[in-house]
Design a protein around this motif. Structure first.
Motif, PDB file in Angstrom:
ATOM      1  N   LEU A  83       0.849  -1.183   0.000  1.00  0.00           N
ATOM      2  CA  LEU A  83       0.000   0.000   0.000  1.00  0.00           C
ATOM      3  C   LEU A  83       0.891   1.243   0.000  1.00  0.00           C
ATOM      4  CD1 LEU A  83      -2.880   1.303   0.440  1.00  0.00           C
ATOM      5  CD2 LEU A  83      -2.323   1.242   2.892  1.00  0.00           C
ATOM      6  N   PRO A  84       0.790   2.126  -1.011  1.00  0.00           N
ATOM      7  CA  PRO A  84       1.650   3.322  -1.044  1.00  0.00           C
ATOM      8  C   PRO A  84       1.190   4.341  -0.003  1.00  0.00           C
ATOM      9  CG  PRO A  84       0.103   3.379  -2.878  1.00  0.00           C
ATOM     10  CD  PRO A  84      -0.111   2.062  -2.180  1.00  0.00           C
ATOM     11  N   SER A  85       1.708   4.215   1.197  1.00  0.00           N
ATOM     12  CA  SER A  85       1.192   4.975   2.345  1.00  0.00           C
ATOM     13  C   SER A  85       1.268   6.482   2.140  1.00  0.00           C
ATOM     14  CB  SER A  85       1.959   4.577   3.612  1.00  0.00           C
ATOM     15  OG  SER A  85       3.343   4.876   3.485  1.00  0.00           O
ATOM     16  N   TRP A  86       2.260   6.952   1.420  1.00  0.00           N
ATOM     17  CA  TRP A  86       2.457   8.391   1.230  1.00  0.00           C
ATOM     18  C   TRP A  86       1.393   9.005   0.324  1.00  0.00           C
ATOM     19  CZ3 TRP A  86       5.411   4.429  -0.505  1.00  0.00           C
ATOM     20  CH2 TRP A  86       5.474   4.229  -1.887  1.00  0.00           C
ATOM     21  N   LEU A  87       0.660   8.168  -0.428  1.00  0.00           N
ATOM     22  CA  LEU A  87      -0.410   8.665  -1.288  1.00  0.00           C
ATOM     23  C   LEU A  87      -1.769   8.605  -0.611  1.00  0.00           C
ATOM     24  CD1 LEU A  87       0.583   7.026  -4.708  1.00  0.00           C
ATOM     25  CD2 LEU A  87       0.980   9.375  -3.968  1.00  0.00           C
ATOM     26  N   VAL A  88      -1.839   7.938   0.533  1.00  0.00           N
ATOM     27  CA  VAL A  88      -3.114   7.740   1.220  1.00  0.00           C
ATOM     28  C   VAL A  88      -3.507   9.017   1.956  1.00  0.00           C
ATOM     29  CG1 VAL A  88      -4.263   6.494   3.090  1.00  0.00           C
ATOM     30  CG2 VAL A  88      -2.832   5.250   1.453  1.00  0.00           C
ATOM     31  N   LYS A  89      -4.696   9.520   1.646  1.00  0.00           N
ATOM     32  CA  LYS A  89      -5.211  10.722   2.309  1.00  0.00           C
ATOM     33  C   LYS A  89      -6.331  10.405   3.291  1.00  0.00           C
ATOM     34  CE  LYS A  89      -2.421  13.042  -0.298  1.00  0.00           C
ATOM     35  NZ  LYS A  89      -1.127  13.479   0.272  1.00  0.00           N
ATOM     36  N   ARG A  91      -9.300   6.927   4.647  1.00  0.00           N
ATOM     37  CA  ARG A  91      -9.566   5.494   4.732  1.00  0.00           C
ATOM     38  C   ARG A  91      -9.999   4.903   3.391  1.00  0.00           C
ATOM     39  NH1 ARG A  91     -10.884   1.102   4.190  1.00  0.00           N
ATOM     40  NH2 ARG A  91     -11.775  -0.429   5.628  1.00  0.00           N
ATOM     41  N   SER A  92     -10.804   5.613   2.632  1.00  0.00           N
ATOM     42  CA  SER A  92     -11.301   5.069   1.362  1.00  0.00           C
ATOM     43  C   SER A  92     -10.185   4.902   0.331  1.00  0.00           C
ATOM     44  CB  SER A  92     -12.417   5.952   0.794  1.00  0.00           C
ATOM     45  OG  SER A  92     -11.936   7.257   0.516  1.00  0.00           O
ATOM     46  N   ASP A  93      -9.116   5.714   0.451  1.00  0.00           N
ATOM     47  CA  ASP A  93      -7.985   5.575  -0.471  1.00  0.00           C
ATOM     48  C   ASP A  93      -7.369   4.186  -0.372  1.00  0.00           C
ATOM     49  OD1 ASP A  93      -8.120   8.061  -1.601  1.00  0.00           O
ATOM     50  OD2 ASP A  93      -6.477   8.930  -0.441  1.00  0.00           O
ATOM     51  N   MET A  94      -7.376   3.626   0.822  1.00  0.00           N
ATOM     52  CA  MET A  94      -6.735   2.320   1.018  1.00  0.00           C
ATOM     53  C   MET A  94      -7.414   1.246   0.180  1.00  0.00           C
ATOM     54  SD  MET A  94      -6.218   2.622   5.155  1.00  0.00           S
ATOM     55  CE  MET A  94      -5.736   4.193   5.868  1.00  0.00           C
ATOM     56  N   ASP A  95      -8.734   1.234   0.192  1.00  0.00           N
ATOM     57  CA  ASP A  95      -9.473   0.279  -0.642  1.00  0.00           C
ATOM     58  C   ASP A  95      -9.265   0.569  -2.117  1.00  0.00           C
ATOM     59  OD1 ASP A  95     -11.033  -1.477   1.228  1.00  0.00           O
ATOM     60  OD2 ASP A  95     -11.752   0.458   1.935  1.00  0.00           O
ATOM     61  N   ARG A  96      -9.229   1.847  -2.456  1.00  0.00           N
ATOM     62  CA  ARG A  96      -9.049   2.213  -3.861  1.00  0.00           C
ATOM     63  C   ARG A  96      -7.713   1.708  -4.403  1.00  0.00           C
ATOM     64  NH1 ARG A  96      -6.839   6.714  -6.337  1.00  0.00           N
ATOM     65  NH2 ARG A  96      -6.573   7.796  -4.333  1.00  0.00           N
ATOM     66  N   PHE A  97      -6.646   1.883  -3.629  1.00  0.00           N
ATOM     67  CA  PHE A  97      -5.340   1.408  -4.086  1.00  0.00           C
ATOM     68  C   PHE A  97      -5.295  -0.107  -4.154  1.00  0.00           C
ATOM     69  CE2 PHE A  97      -3.697   5.652  -2.708  1.00  0.00           C
ATOM     70  CZ  PHE A  97      -3.128   6.011  -3.913  1.00  0.00           C
ATOM     71  N   MET A 118       7.132   2.405   6.389  1.00  0.00           N
ATOM     72  CA  MET A 118       6.758   2.908   7.700  1.00  0.00           C
ATOM     73  C   MET A 118       7.965   3.480   8.442  1.00  0.00           C
ATOM     74  SD  MET A 118       3.501   2.724   8.386  1.00  0.00           S
ATOM     75  CE  MET A 118       3.516   3.544   6.774  1.00  0.00           C
ATOM     76  N   SER A 119       7.678   4.500   9.222  1.00  0.00           N
ATOM     77  CA  SER A 119       8.576   5.044  10.241  1.00  0.00           C
ATOM     78  C   SER A 119       7.662   5.426  11.389  1.00  0.00           C
ATOM     79  CB  SER A 119       9.340   6.261   9.710  1.00  0.00           C
ATOM     80  OG  SER A 119       8.433   7.307   9.407  1.00  0.00           O
ATOM     81  N   GLY A 120       8.203   5.979  12.436  1.00  0.00           N
ATOM     82  CA  GLY A 120       7.358   6.330  13.567  1.00  0.00           C
ATOM     83  C   GLY A 120       6.250   7.289  13.193  1.00  0.00           C
ATOM     84  N   GLU A 121       6.599   8.395  12.523  1.00  0.00           N
ATOM     85  CA  GLU A 121       5.604   9.400  12.163  1.00  0.00           C
ATOM     86  C   GLU A 121       4.619   8.862  11.134  1.00  0.00           C
ATOM     87  OE1 GLU A 121       7.596  12.884  10.887  1.00  0.00           O
ATOM     88  OE2 GLU A 121       8.443  13.356  12.847  1.00  0.00           O
ATOM     89  N   ASN A 122       5.117   8.136  10.131  1.00  0.00           N
ATOM     90  CA  ASN A 122       4.221   7.603   9.105  1.00  0.00           C
ATOM     91  C   ASN A 122       3.220   6.623   9.698  1.00  0.00           C
ATOM     92  OD1 ASN A 122       5.699   9.086   7.302  1.00  0.00           O
ATOM     93  ND2 ASN A 122       6.722   7.347   6.360  1.00  0.00           N
ATOM     94  N   TRP A 123       3.691   5.798  10.654  1.00  0.00           N
ATOM     95  CA  TRP A 123       2.790   4.835  11.275  1.00  0.00           C
ATOM     96  C   TRP A 123       1.688   5.544  12.062  1.00  0.00           C
ATOM     97  CZ3 TRP A 123       0.217   0.731  11.406  1.00  0.00           C
ATOM     98  CH2 TRP A 123      -0.357   0.245  12.579  1.00  0.00           C
ATOM     99  N   GLU A 124       2.051   6.560  12.822  1.00  0.00           N
ATOM    100  CA  GLU A 124       1.044   7.283  13.599  1.00  0.00           C
ATOM    101  C   GLU A 124      -0.005   7.906  12.679  1.00  0.00           C
ATOM    102  OE1 GLU A 124       3.171  10.085  15.940  1.00  0.00           O
ATOM    103  OE2 GLU A 124       4.097   8.571  17.242  1.00  0.00           O
ATOM    104  N   ARG A 125       0.444   8.460  11.560  1.00  0.00           N
ATOM    105  CA  ARG A 125      -0.495   9.113  10.646  1.00  0.00           C
ATOM    106  C   ARG A 125      -1.453   8.111  10.020  1.00  0.00           C
ATOM    107  NH1 ARG A 125      -0.497   9.209   5.389  1.00  0.00           N
ATOM    108  NH2 ARG A 125       1.661   8.477   5.238  1.00  0.00           N
ATOM    109  N   ILE A 126      -0.923   7.021   9.470  1.00  0.00           N
ATOM    110  CA  ILE A 126      -1.789   6.094   8.754  1.00  0.00           C
ATOM    111  C   ILE A 126      -2.637   5.268   9.715  1.00  0.00           C
ATOM    112  CG2 ILE A 126      -0.264   4.073   8.521  1.00  0.00           C
ATOM    113  CD1 ILE A 126      -1.156   4.185   5.468  1.00  0.00           C
ATOM    114  N   ALA A 127      -2.154   5.083  10.947  1.00  0.00           N
ATOM    115  CA  ALA A 127      -2.982   4.413  11.953  1.00  0.00           C
ATOM    116  C   ALA A 127      -4.204   5.270  12.272  1.00  0.00           C
ATOM    117  CB  ALA A 127      -2.166   4.146  13.216  1.00  0.00           C
TER     118      ALA A 127
END
Length: 397
Positions: A83-89, A91-97, A118-127
């Motif tokens: 899942l390209p996490s940096w493109l996810v804005k 929850r629905s983006d996740m299914d779309r990708f 993932m990194s610490g900040e990226n994980w917190e954001r996408i979680a």
């Protein structure tokens, strides 16, 4: 081919996985005929783990993998993508990708699906965006089988990501130069203790540890060995010597690489290197560290920087530039790692405000603000905007 078992699933995975990020190219695109022969030959010889991702080969890797796994090859492998996490804005983006990836890969399921980079900040954001709910639903409806993450952060941030969800597996950068870098040996062992299969990427540091010729000082060390092995074999066997490493990915792009890696993957059992051989590899690692311009271990104690500088990555890319002679690669990697393409926020060396907060935290007593000035002078040159445009086109298209 040797196989190792994924602890939570029982899957018998080939210890060699085919990474589809550096496939052979022709006229700027994947050389479809040649790459197809290489991937299918590897599968015929026992490789059963195929790894790709949304941005690889500027978006062309996933469709290629879908085609190469036709004619019955899909049923013979475990397929991994991310899942390209940096493109996810949201929850629905996740299914779309994910749905787009299933279509591109010509499959109804992804066997090993990773939250990418993932990194610490990226994980917190996408979680916060609901990724755990997404993974649970995707597993329940059969679109993915196993959930994991790939990691590019510091050691201190790795354990919270591992503990943040009931992961089936993870993917980390690991080589004999990475015992203290990113997740490191501590992270490898921690993930394995938690029952995760560990997929290893960059065992050759993007091919740098296999390059011929190696620096003269390194060549001299390898010549001390009783048996003759080339640098790539030493590096791969060192990783496979760790029983916690389930699969080691190799981005193979020529026939000789494929054959050599297949041969080694039929011999490299865990705990098979002798104490003398392990000391030889450790000696090579120490020599590499001596040759590096900045003695950063990547511990991450200096993070977070009040000004947002990604200090560890800045020093890692700087060392890549000066130690391995990969100047052009390093110039683009600097933008990818520090330009905010993946994290969402830039972390360039020039953002340093010389607050000295990091000086008190660095176990190596490095003059970090002064070194960041050197990094900025090296990488933030007149063509920085051009490099940013190229990287954004590759990763954000």
């Amino acid at each position: 081919m040797l196989y190792r078992k994924a602890p939570k699933t029982g899957d018998e995975l080939s210890i060699l996985g085919f990474g589809c990020m550096r496939l052979p190219q022709k006229d700027g695109r994947i050389d479809e005929e040649r790459a197809t022969r290489q991937v299918r030959h590897a599968i015929d010889r026992g490789v059963n783990y195929i790894d790709t991702a949304w941005p690889y080969h500027a978006g062309q890797s996933e469709p290629f993998v879908g085609r190469v796994l036709r004619d019955g090859y899909r049923e013979r492998v475990k397929l991994a993508t991310k899942l390209p996490s940096w493109l996810v804005k949201n929850r629905s983006d996740m299914d779309r990708f994910l749905d787009a990836q299933l279509k591109k890969l010509e499959t109804s399921r992804i066997d090993y699906y990773l939250v990418h980079s993932m990194s610490g900040e990226n994980w917190e954001r996408i979680a916060e965006q609901g990724v755990t709910d997404f993974l649970e639903q995707a597993k329940a409806d059969g679109r993915i089988v196993n959930a994991g993450f790939s990691y590019h952060g510091t050691r201190t941030d790795f354990k919270p990501v591992v503990d943040g969800y009931d992961w089936d597996f993870c993917q980390i950068q690991y080589s004999f130069l990475d015992e203290e870098q990113q997740a490191g040996t501590e992270g490898l062992r921690y993930a394995a203790e938690k029952g995760l299969a560990v997929i290893v990427m960059e065992p050759l540091r993007g091919g740098l540890l296999a390059a011929v010729p190696q620096p003269a000082e390194i060549e001299a060390i390898w010549r001390e060995a009783d048996g003759k092995r080339n640098p790539a074999e030493w590096a791969l066997r060192w990783v496979w010597n760790h029983p916690q490493a389930t699969v080691v990915l190799s981005g193979m792009n020529n026939e000789a690489q494929v054959e050599e890696n297949l041969r080694i993957a039929g011999e490299a059992r865990p705990d098979s290197l002798s104490p003398a051989e392990l000391e030889l590899v450790a000696k090579a690692a120490r020599k590499y560290q001596e040759m590096m311009k900045i003695g950063c271990t990547g511990c991450g104690y200096c993070q977070p920087c009040p000004s947002g500088v990604n200090i560890s990555n800045a020093f890692e890319v700087y060392n890549l530039f000066h130690t391995f002679g990969k100047q052009q690669d390093a110039m683009f990697l600097y933008v990818l790692r520090l330009g905010g393409i993946v994290s969402g926020e830039p972390g360039y060396a020039s953002q340093c405000a010389r607050c000295s907060d990091c000086l008190e935290k660095c176990p190596q007593s490095l003059p970090i603000p002064d070194l960041l000035e050197d990094v900025a002078a090296q990488f933030e040159t007149a063509n920085l905007k051009e490099r940013e445009a190229v990287v954004k086109r590759l990763f954000l298209n």
